[in-house]
Design an enzyme around this catalytic site. Structure first.
Site, short mmCIF file in Angstrom:
data_model
loop_
_atom_site.label_atom_id
_atom_site.label_comp_id
_atom_site.label_asym_id
_atom_site.label_seq_id
_atom_site.Cartn_x
_atom_site.Cartn_y
_atom_site.Cartn_z
N SER A 313 3.23 -2.29 2.23
CA SER A 313 3.15 -1.89 0.27
C SER A 313 4.44 -2.22 0.61
CB SER A 313 2.89 -0.64 0.30
OG SER A 313 3.12 -0.20 -1.20
N LYS A 338 -0.83 -5.02 1.46
CA LYS A 338 -0.98 -4.43 0.46
C LYS A 338 -0.06 -5.38 -0.42
CE LYS A 338 -1.08 -0.96 -2.33
NZ LYS A 338 -0.56 -0.88 -3.24
N GLN A 342 0.84 -0.08 -8.41
CA GLN A 342 -0.41 0.92 -8.97
C GLN A 342 1.09 2.31 -9.73
OE1 GLN A 342 -0.73 0.58 -5.47
NE2 GLN A 342 -2.49 -0.66 -6.38
#
Length: 486
Positions: A313, A338, A342
């Site tokens: 991430s 990833k 979000q």
């Protein structure tokens, strides 16, 4: 213990209900548009003629199911649990492991994880193909100390199977009070049998930024998590190393599972020229918006970013942005992969519960989407096998002519420490016995050639000591070499 002036990150991840890889600020704080969308979503639906609310037929269907359950089901049910289950079902229908519903208690734990104060085992999880998978154990956490690794698949918790559980249900089984033990059964690549790992839950206080200056002038800054205060601490340590004459920089984000997007952008742009693209975000309409570097500068000294399969991430944003837009070398292993963003909506539901939902992809400065692919290093360096070895079972002594996974682990440990079992297939051979005898003799243990509890404990301690010696860290040494001016 006083942590004033430090970035304290109390990680219990595995209380985070699958919110494992946060790449946007939480609690509706990304920007004004997102904030308004969250707090006013119900009103917005009404203002738009109800286009987002349930249609009469849809609502009638749900009401019919609710009435049937409350009047015909064979026992009393908790209405609130039914509502929570319905919302959870809607989110699970997205088939996105990063989009989840959190009830009030869980939402509180999630918010605390960003602020930094909770307890657990210190690992992050996700769902892959219906299986609960470790993203990464946090450095220094009970999970790391117990031997959990990135990509481990959780099979059972305290004897209860994880099969068919949602991420929320799985996490709730792993959570528990500080000081209690949780027994995990994990499947690890390269091992034919599941491994049994016991972890003692604890409060975990982690400083997210560690910096050192090597004798040759190379600075190493390890970033363990991108929490709210990490950019401030990074800037302080970067300036200190530069004042002390740093000639090259290694950024170590191995086993860093991610964090808050604005934080990693703030860190990356410190090392990028003005208006260089740090990251791009692509929404459902396909429109891309790039975030440009402001207030920083491309450094005159070389930079390397050190990654592994537990770097995810926000760590991947840092690595890819500096790789593509600042000329940095990426060293280590392919990262987790990833590539989604979000946002957490904690006001729209009105009862303390929370929806965390994927709202966009993120792409590298050159427009690459690394999701499920990872960032590819410029210099690939795999760690020695001893880094991934599983702990041994201590239920019974290991001895000559036995064959099992614990013996295989012991052979890997012995080989890594310089002893010569001459095999790693789990068969306790005469060479393995001789290697054990030599280890026992040098450690002032009873020289039996068998691995009893005392020998197993000493062997595992020796491995931990070996791993803590930076001179044995081949990935770090290669990264230092990549930026060294010698």
């Amino acid at each position: 213990m006083n942590f004033k002036g430090r970035t304290v990150l109390a990680i219990v991840l595995l209380t985070m209900m699958g919110s494992v890889l946060i790449t946007l600020s939480v609690a509706d704080q990304w920007d004004g548009e997102m904030k308004q969308a969250s707090s006013g979503s119900v009103v917005a639906a009404a203002d738009n003629g109800g286009q987002y609310v349930l249609k009469k037929q849809e609502l009638a269907k749900l009401n019919a199911v609710m009435e049937l359950i409350e009047t015909k089901y064979y026992e009393e049910v908790d209405r609130e649990e039914l509502i929570d289950g319905a919302v959870e079902g809607i989110m699970s229908a997205l088939k996105d492991p990063y989009s989840v519903y959190m009830e009030e208690e869980t939402a509180t734990h999630f918010s605390e994880s960003i602020e930094g104060s909770f307890s657990g085992i210190g690992a992050e999880v996700t769902i892959e193909n219906g299986r609960i998978v470790i993203v990464s154990p946090i450095k220094g956490s009970p999970a790391e100390q117990a031997g959990l690794h990135a990509k481990d698949i959780l099979m059972s918790v305290n004897g209860e199977s994880m099969e068919g559980l949602s991420l929320q249900e799985a996490v709730m089984k792993i959570r528990g009070p500080k000081g209690t033990k949780v027994k995990l059964e994990v499947q690890r690549g390269g091992f034919s049998e599941p491994l049994q790992i016991a972890v003692i839950r604890d409060d975990i206080a982690i400083e997210t930024v560690y910096a050192t200056l090597k004798e040759d002038g190379v600075g190493v800054i390890e970033i363990r998590q991108f929490s709210l205060n990490t950019a401030k601490r990074f800037k302080e340590e970067l300036k200190r190393l530069e004042r002390e004459g740093m000639t090259g920089l290694v950024l170590d984000v191995r086993n860093n599972p991610g964090g808050v997007l604005p934080v990693v952008v703030e860190i990356a742009q410190m090392m990028m020229k003005e208006d260089a693209t740090v990251v791009q975000v692509e929404g459902r309409d396909g429109e891309r918006n790039g975030t440009l570097a402001k207030g920083g500068e491309k450094k005159s000294y070389p930079i390397a970013v050190l990654i592994n399969k537990g770097s995810a991430s926000a760590s991947e944003i840092l690595a890819s942005s500096l790789q593509e837009a600042a000329g940095a070398k990426v060293v280590g292993e392919r990262s987790f992969g990833k590539g989604t963003v979000q946002v957490s909506y904690n006001k729209a539901l009105g009862d303390g519960s929370l929806i965390k939902m994927t709202i966009a992809k993120w792409l590298t400065p050159n427009g690459n989407w690394i999701h499920e692919k990872g960032v590819q290093p410029d210099i690939t360096v795999a760690p020695p096998e001893i880094y991934n070895v599983a702990r041994m079972s201590r239920e019974a002594a290991l001895k000559r002519d036995q064959l099992n996974e614990s013996i295989r682990s012991a052979q890997i440990m012995l080989e890594g420490l310089g002893y010569k079992p001459n095999r790693d297939d789990g068969y306790f051979s005469s060479d393995t016995e001789e290697a054990v005898r030599k280890f026992q003799s040098e450690r002032k243990l009873a020289v039996t050639g068998e691995i009893d509890e005392h020998t197993a404990q000493a062997l595992e301690k020796a491995v931990v000591d070996w791993l803590r010696d930076k001179d044995n860290d081949v990935q770090l040494q290669k990264a230092i070499e990549a930026v060294s001016r010698k």
